[in-house]
Design a protein around this motif. Structure first.
Motif, mmCIF file in Angstrom:
data_model
loop_
_atom_site.group_PDB
_atom_site.id
_atom_site.type_symbol
_atom_site.label_atom_id
_atom_site.label_comp_id
_atom_site.label_asym_id
_atom_site.label_seq_id
_atom_site.Cartn_x
_atom_site.Cartn_y
_atom_site.Cartn_z
ATOM 1 N N THR A 37 0.829 -1.208 0.000
ATOM 2 C CA THR A 37 0.000 0.000 0.000
ATOM 3 C C THR A 37 0.860 1.253 0.000
ATOM 4 O OG1 THR A 37 -1.730 -1.170 1.203
ATOM 5 C CG2 THR A 37 -1.842 1.220 1.208
ATOM 6 N N THR A 43 -3.874 -1.507 -7.292
ATOM 7 C CA THR A 43 -4.934 -1.888 -6.377
ATOM 8 C C THR A 43 -5.192 -3.391 -6.391
ATOM 9 O OG1 THR A 43 -5.929 0.270 -6.792
ATOM 10 C CG2 THR A 43 -7.307 -1.358 -5.719
ATOM 11 N N TRP A 47 -5.385 -5.822 -3.132
ATOM 12 C CA TRP A 47 -6.540 -6.681 -2.854
ATOM 13 C C TRP A 47 -6.111 -8.133 -2.689
ATOM 14 C CZ3 TRP A 47 -11.721 -6.332 -1.970
ATOM 15 C CH2 TRP A 47 -12.294 -5.055 -2.045
ATOM 16 N N ILE A 95 -6.987 -1.393 2.188
ATOM 17 C CA ILE A 95 -7.818 -1.357 0.977
ATOM 18 C C ILE A 95 -8.568 -0.037 0.891
ATOM 19 C CG2 ILE A 95 -9.858 -2.369 -0.103
ATOM 20 C CD1 ILE A 95 -8.869 -5.089 0.947
ATOM 21 N N ARG A 98 -6.165 2.905 0.172
ATOM 22 C CA ARG A 98 -5.703 2.901 -1.218
ATOM 23 C C ARG A 98 -6.799 3.400 -2.151
ATOM 24 N NH1 ARG A 98 -2.080 3.681 -4.980
ATOM 25 N NH2 ARG A 98 -2.187 2.205 -6.661
ATOM 26 N N SER A 99 -8.017 2.945 -1.962
ATOM 27 C CA SER A 99 -9.089 3.376 -2.864
ATOM 28 C C SER A 99 -9.425 4.850 -2.659
ATOM 29 C CB SER A 99 -10.333 2.514 -2.684
ATOM 30 O OG SER A 99 -10.851 2.668 -1.385
ATOM 31 N N ASN A 100 -9.376 5.331 -1.417
ATOM 32 C CA ASN A 100 -9.640 6.751 -1.169
ATOM 33 C C ASN A 100 -8.517 7.628 -1.681
ATOM 34 O OD1 ASN A 100 -12.123 6.352 -0.025
ATOM 35 N ND2 ASN A 100 -11.328 6.239 2.055
ATOM 36 N N GLN A 103 -9.042 8.089 -5.338
ATOM 37 C CA GLN A 103 -10.121 9.018 -5.636
ATOM 38 C C GLN A 103 -9.669 10.455 -5.447
ATOM 39 O OE1 GLN A 103 -13.316 7.826 -3.118
ATOM 40 N NE2 GLN A 103 -13.763 5.980 -4.299
#
Length: 111
Positions: A37, A43, A47, A95, A98-100, A103
């Motif tokens: 991360t 990503t 995951w 997770i 990383r996704s935030n 964005q």
């Protein structure tokens, strides 16, 4: 057919060996998720690492619950349960972080 009573007995009879494997496996696999991360790997890799690490944590929780099911309530069971829950939450946080962060990155630079 899967016999949970036999599986629970196996888990309790081989507790030292199971814990000797699961404790380092939980720590190292969660550490791998954190490292992936922070070095900004894709990503999909994060995951995969988090899923792999979560399997170890879930098996540790099931192992601890076999002890709880027969009434063994001792400090090591709570420590192992805490380790497993911490690993699960850390993988989930990696997770989500990383996704935030993706964005925020796309919103900031694609405006």
């Amino acid at each position: 057919m899967l016999d949970f009573n036999t599986l629970s007995e196996f888990s309790r009879a081989n507790c030292a060996g199971i814990c000797a494997f699961l404790i380092p496996a939980n720590i190292l696999s969660t550490l791998l998720t954190i490292i992936l991360t922070f070095i900004n790997r894709p990503t999909v890799q994060i995951w995969q690492a988090a899923g792999f690490a979560s399997i170890f944590a879930f098996v540790m929780i099931l192992h601890v619950y076999t002890w709880f099911s027969i009434g063994v309530v001792m400090l090591p069971t709570y420590i192992l349960l805490g380790l497993a829950i911490t690993c699960l939450l850390t993988n989930l946080a990696a997770i989500l972080w990383r996704s935030n962060s993706l964005q925020v990155y796309f919103w900031k630079y694609n405006r």
